[in-house]
Design a protein around this motif. Structure first.
Motif, short mmCIF file in Angstrom:
data_model
loop_
_atom_site.label_atom_id
_atom_site.label_comp_id
_atom_site.label_asym_id
_atom_site.label_seq_id
_atom_site.Cartn_x
_atom_site.Cartn_y
_atom_site.Cartn_z
N TYR A 195 33.09 14.59 62.68
CA TYR A 195 33.35 13.19 62.96
C TYR A 195 34.31 13.14 64.16
CZ TYR A 195 31.34 11.28 58.65
OH TYR A 195 30.48 10.88 57.65
N GLU A 242 33.90 8.12 63.21
CA GLU A 242 32.44 8.01 63.22
C GLU A 242 31.81 9.39 63.15
OE1 GLU A 242 30.96 6.33 66.86
OE2 GLU A 242 31.80 7.92 68.10
N ALA A 271 24.72 11.27 65.77
CA ALA A 271 24.93 9.92 66.26
C ALA A 271 24.01 9.68 67.45
CB ALA A 271 26.39 9.74 66.69
N ASP A 272 23.51 8.47 67.58
CA ASP A 272 22.61 8.16 68.69
C ASP A 272 23.27 8.46 70.03
OD1 ASP A 272 21.11 5.21 67.14
OD2 ASP A 272 20.63 7.34 66.97
#
Length: 114
Positions: free
Chosen positions: A36, A45, A59-60
């Motif tokens: 993260y 995130e 994550a995109d």
């Protein structure tokens, strides 16, 4: 489970870094392990992780640039970060979930200069 993260640093935009996270202790029960990141004033995130069954999630914002991998013999997960952008600047945290318990490693700072 104990986690030891390393590999952060300062890099110019477009450069690369590799983070490492070594797990020790009761690792047999780990069913989630990854990275993260967090910047000041924002929530932590997910960046990339191995989930149950060995699948990977990204994550995109990092797809195509970051690659998570693992060395089972060394109980270590790596995050190869290529084509780094200034917006990737953050403290990166390794995490693992084992037997329902979440463990966080110490954060490692990644700074990408423009």
């Amino acid at each position: 489970v104990q986690l030891q993260a390393s590999g952060g640093g300062l890099v110019q935009a477009g450069g690369s870094l590799r983070l490492s996270c070594a797990a020790s202790g009761s690792i047999s029960g780990i069913n989630f392990m990854g990275w993260y990141r967090q910047t000041l004033g924002k929530q932590r995130e997910l960046v990339a992780a191995f989930t149950r069954g060995g699948t990977t999630n990204y994550a995109d914002s990092v797809k195509g640039r970051f690659t998570i991998s693992r060395d089972n013999a060394e109980n270590t997960v790596y995050l190869q970060m290529d084509s780094l952008k200034p917006e990737d600047t953050a403290i990166y945290y390794c995490t693992a979930v084992a037997n329902g318990l979440v463990t966080w490693g110490q954060g490692t700072l990644v700074t990408v200069s423009s």
